[in-house]
Design a protein around this motif. Structure first.
Motif, PDB file in Angstrom:
ATOM      1  N   LEU A  52     -16.962  -2.987 -52.242  1.00  0.00           N
ATOM      2  CA  LEU A  52     -17.905  -4.028 -51.828  1.00  0.00           C
ATOM      3  C   LEU A  52     -17.690  -4.441 -50.373  1.00  0.00           C
ATOM      4  N   ASN A  53     -18.754  -4.432 -49.605  1.00  0.00           N
ATOM      5  CA  ASN A  53     -18.777  -5.043 -48.276  1.00  0.00           C
ATOM      6  C   ASN A  53     -17.710  -4.466 -47.350  1.00  0.00           C
ATOM      7  N   GLU A  54     -16.600  -5.175 -47.137  1.00  0.00           N
ATOM      8  CA  GLU A  54     -15.550  -4.703 -46.226  1.00  0.00           C
ATOM      9  C   GLU A  54     -14.636  -3.661 -46.884  1.00  0.00           C
ATOM     10  N   GLN A  55     -14.812  -3.439 -48.193  1.00  0.00           N
ATOM     11  CA  GLN A  55     -14.031  -2.403 -48.863  1.00  0.00           C
ATOM     12  C   GLN A  55     -14.597  -1.033 -48.482  1.00  0.00           C
ATOM     13  N   VAL A  56     -13.715  -0.127 -48.126  1.00  0.00           N
ATOM     14  CA  VAL A  56     -14.123   1.173 -47.590  1.00  0.00           C
ATOM     15  C   VAL A  56     -14.253   2.203 -48.707  1.00  0.00           C
ATOM     16  N   VAL A  57     -13.218   2.291 -49.539  1.00  0.00           N
ATOM     17  CA  VAL A  57     -13.169   3.328 -50.565  1.00  0.00           C
ATOM     18  C   VAL A  57     -12.128   2.922 -51.603  1.00  0.00           C
ATOM     19  N   HIS A  58     -12.258   3.491 -52.819  1.00  0.00           N
ATOM     20  CA  HIS A  58     -11.314   3.296 -53.917  1.00  0.00           C
ATOM     21  C   HIS A  58     -11.266   1.854 -54.410  1.00  0.00           C
ATOM     22  N   GLY A  59     -12.373   1.125 -54.250  1.00  0.00           N
ATOM     23  CA  GLY A  59     -12.440  -0.237 -54.755  1.00  0.00           C
ATOM     24  C   GLY A  59     -12.393  -0.274 -56.275  1.00  0.00           C
ATOM     25  N   MET A  60     -11.738  -1.289 -56.802  1.00  0.00           N
ATOM     26  CA  MET A  60     -11.568  -1.460 -58.251  1.00  0.00           C
ATOM     27  C   MET A  60     -12.748  -2.238 -58.840  1.00  0.00           C
ATOM     28  N   PRO A  61     -13.364  -1.725 -59.910  1.00  0.00           N
ATOM     29  CA  PRO A  61     -14.366  -2.530 -60.622  1.00  0.00           C
ATOM     30  C   PRO A  61     -13.748  -3.839 -61.114  1.00  0.00           C
ATOM     31  N   SER A  62     -14.574  -4.887 -61.161  1.00  0.00           N
ATOM     32  CA  SER A  62     -14.070  -6.194 -61.575  1.00  0.00           C
ATOM     33  C   SER A  62     -15.189  -7.016 -62.214  1.00  0.00           C
ATOM     34  N   LYS A  63     -14.850  -8.223 -62.633  1.00  0.00           N
ATOM     35  CA  LYS A  63     -15.831  -9.138 -63.237  1.00  0.00           C
ATOM     36  C   LYS A  63     -16.608  -9.913 -62.179  1.00  0.00           C
ATOM     37  N   ARG A  64     -16.319  -9.674 -60.921  1.00  0.00           N
ATOM     38  CA  ARG A  64     -17.038 -10.353 -59.846  1.00  0.00           C
ATOM     39  C   ARG A  64     -18.494  -9.900 -59.848  1.00  0.00           C
ATOM     40  N   GLU A  65     -19.414 -10.863 -59.900  1.00  0.00           N
ATOM     41  CA  GLU A  65     -20.833 -10.545 -59.937  1.00  0.00           C
ATOM     42  C   GLU A  65     -21.355 -10.217 -58.540  1.00  0.00           C
ATOM     43  N   LEU A  66     -22.199  -9.212 -58.465  1.00  0.00           N
ATOM     44  CA  LEU A  66     -22.866  -8.917 -57.209  1.00  0.00           C
ATOM     45  C   LEU A  66     -23.779 -10.080 -56.823  1.00  0.00           C
ATOM     46  N   VAL A  67     -23.876 -10.330 -55.523  1.00  0.00           N
ATOM     47  CA  VAL A  67     -24.760 -11.381 -55.023  1.00  0.00           C
ATOM     48  C   VAL A  67     -25.672 -10.780 -53.954  1.00  0.00           C
ATOM     49  N   GLU A  68     -26.812 -11.410 -53.763  1.00  0.00           N
ATOM     50  CA  GLU A  68     -27.741 -10.941 -52.744  1.00  0.00           C
ATOM     51  C   GLU A  68     -27.046 -10.889 -51.389  1.00  0.00           C
ATOM     52  N   GLY A  69     -27.247  -9.784 -50.670  1.00  0.00           N
ATOM     53  CA  GLY A  69     -26.610  -9.602 -49.370  1.00  0.00           C
ATOM     54  C   GLY A  69     -25.410  -8.687 -49.395  1.00  0.00           C
ATOM     55  N   ASP A  70     -24.844  -8.431 -50.600  1.00  0.00           N
ATOM     56  CA  ASP A  70     -23.751  -7.477 -50.715  1.00  0.00           C
ATOM     57  C   ASP A  70     -24.255  -6.062 -50.432  1.00  0.00           C
ATOM     58  N   ILE A  71     -23.339  -5.194 -50.019  1.00  0.00           N
ATOM     59  CA  ILE A  71     -23.558  -3.753 -50.151  1.00  0.00           C
ATOM     60  C   ILE A  71     -22.417  -3.217 -51.005  1.00  0.00           C
ATOM     61  N   VAL A  72     -22.720  -2.295 -51.907  1.00  0.00           N
ATOM     62  CA  VAL A  72     -21.708  -1.764 -52.815  1.00  0.00           C
ATOM     63  C   VAL A  72     -21.737  -0.239 -52.774  1.00  0.00           C
ATOM     64  N   SER A  73     -20.584   0.341 -52.498  1.00  0.00           N
ATOM     65  CA  SER A  73     -20.442   1.800 -52.493  1.00  0.00           C
ATOM     66  C   SER A  73     -19.956   2.248 -53.867  1.00  0.00           C
ATOM     67  N   LEU A  74     -20.669   3.194 -54.444  1.00  0.00           N
ATOM     68  CA  LEU A  74     -20.375   3.711 -55.779  1.00  0.00           C
ATOM     69  C   LEU A  74     -19.988   5.175 -55.643  1.00  0.00           C
ATOM     70  N   ASP A  75     -18.748   5.483 -55.951  1.00  0.00           N
ATOM     71  CA  ASP A  75     -18.193   6.832 -55.813  1.00  0.00           C
ATOM     72  C   ASP A  75     -17.847   7.315 -57.214  1.00  0.00           C
ATOM     73  N   PHE A  76     -18.433   8.468 -57.613  1.00  0.00           N
ATOM     74  CA  PHE A  76     -18.276   8.910 -58.999  1.00  0.00           C
ATOM     75  C   PHE A  76     -18.149  10.428 -59.057  1.00  0.00           C
ATOM     76  N   GLY A  77     -17.335  10.899 -59.976  1.00  0.00           N
ATOM     77  CA  GLY A  77     -17.194  12.329 -60.187  1.00  0.00           C
ATOM     78  C   GLY A  77     -17.033  12.637 -61.654  1.00  0.00           C
ATOM     79  N   VAL A  78     -17.343  13.874 -62.008  1.00  0.00           N
ATOM     80  CA  VAL A  78     -17.127  14.332 -63.379  1.00  0.00           C
ATOM     81  C   VAL A  78     -16.473  15.702 -63.354  1.00  0.00           C
ATOM     82  N   VAL A  79     -15.880  16.053 -64.481  1.00  0.00           N
ATOM     83  CA  VAL A  79     -15.475  17.429 -64.733  1.00  0.00           C
ATOM     84  C   VAL A  79     -16.288  17.897 -65.936  1.00  0.00           C
ATOM     85  N   TYR A  80     -16.901  19.062 -65.774  1.00  0.00           N
ATOM     86  CA  TYR A  80     -17.803  19.600 -66.788  1.00  0.00           C
ATOM     87  C   TYR A  80     -17.629  21.117 -66.822  1.00  0.00           C
ATOM     88  N   SER A  81     -17.376  21.643 -67.998  1.00  0.00           N
ATOM     89  CA  SER A  81     -17.121  23.089 -68.151  1.00  0.00           C
ATOM     90  C   SER A  81     -16.014  23.575 -67.227  1.00  0.00           C
TER      91      SER A  81
END
Length: 248
Positions: free
Chosen positions: A71-100
């Protein structure tokens, strides 16, 4: 050692990449004020399970979540939390899977409702820099041509490129050789060849490129409190040019 992938292996990675793309698209649609990043984490993991894929990050190096949420000033590897998003935030979502047996990895940065013009511009430039990098990922170029494409584009727009975290090769492992920095002089490093698959991921700061890792051992933040944005694709280098495996 850089592992070149066969067409059959790239096909498996394409399937993994499509799963990542689908899930990030779902997550993007759920980003709004009042939603928690912990909810997004649970949603990402459940959507992976529906597709018979495994969330790649959960347990990786001890990381306790399926999704990195920065979130915001967080660059990478941020931990999900119970903090609610608010208008004006930017949130980076980094996701990967392993398949076959193969990995794919991607990231997006999503504005929450209305954001400042500066935040909007940062997100736009970061995403555009990723596509500049992908355009440079052609056989015969050098690895640093990718890096230089990001840095040149970003710095022309007045932002800075994170040095402490880089992209990477990807395949049967989440992180393979080579490392893919987002900065550097062109014409250096290994020559790009068909069969290479790279996770290219610009992490771009509003002001200084300097970052630090918080006490949780994972979350990286800007040292000056400025905003940061992150985009990523899994990209195969083919005889016909780059192919984005993690795009719908």
């Amino acid at each position: 050692m850089i592992v070149l992938k066969s067409p059959q292996e790239i096909e498996k990675m394409r399937s993994a990449g499509q799963i990542v793309a689908e899930i990030l698209d779902i997550l993007r649609s759920e980003v709004r004020a009042g939603v928690t990043t912990l909810f997004l984490d649970g949603l990402a993991e459940s959507e992976a399970r529906k597709r018979k894929a495994v969330a790649a990050f959960k347990g990786y190096g001890g990381f306790p979540y399926a999704l990195c949420c920065s979130l915001n000033e967080q660059v990478v590897h941020g931990m999900p939390s119970k903090r609610e998003l608010v208008e004006g935030d930017i949130v980076s979502l980094d996701f990967g899977v392993v398949y076959s047996g193969y990995y794919a990895d991607a990231a997006i940065t999503v504005p929450v409702s209305k954001v400042t013009a500066q935040a909007e511009r940062l997100v736009k430039v970061t995403e555009e820099s990723l596509y500049c990098a992908i355009e440079a990922a052609v056989p015969g170029n050098r690895l640093s041509d990718i890096s230089h494409a990001v840095q040149g584009y970003v710095e022309r727009h007045g932002f800075s490129v994170v040095r402490d975290f880089v992209g990477h090769g990807i395949g049967k492992k989440l992180h393979e050789s080579p490392q893919v920095p987002n900065f550097g002089e062109p014409g250096r490093g290994v020559r790009l060849k068909p069969g290479m698959v790279l996770a290219i991921e610009p992490m771009i700061n509003e002001r200084s490129y300097q970052v630090k890792v918080l006490a949780d051992g994972w979350t990286a933040v800007t040292c000056d409190g400025g905003l940061s944005a992150h985009f990523e694709h899994t990209v195969a280098i083919t005889e016909h040019g780059p192919e984005i495996l993690s795009k719908l």
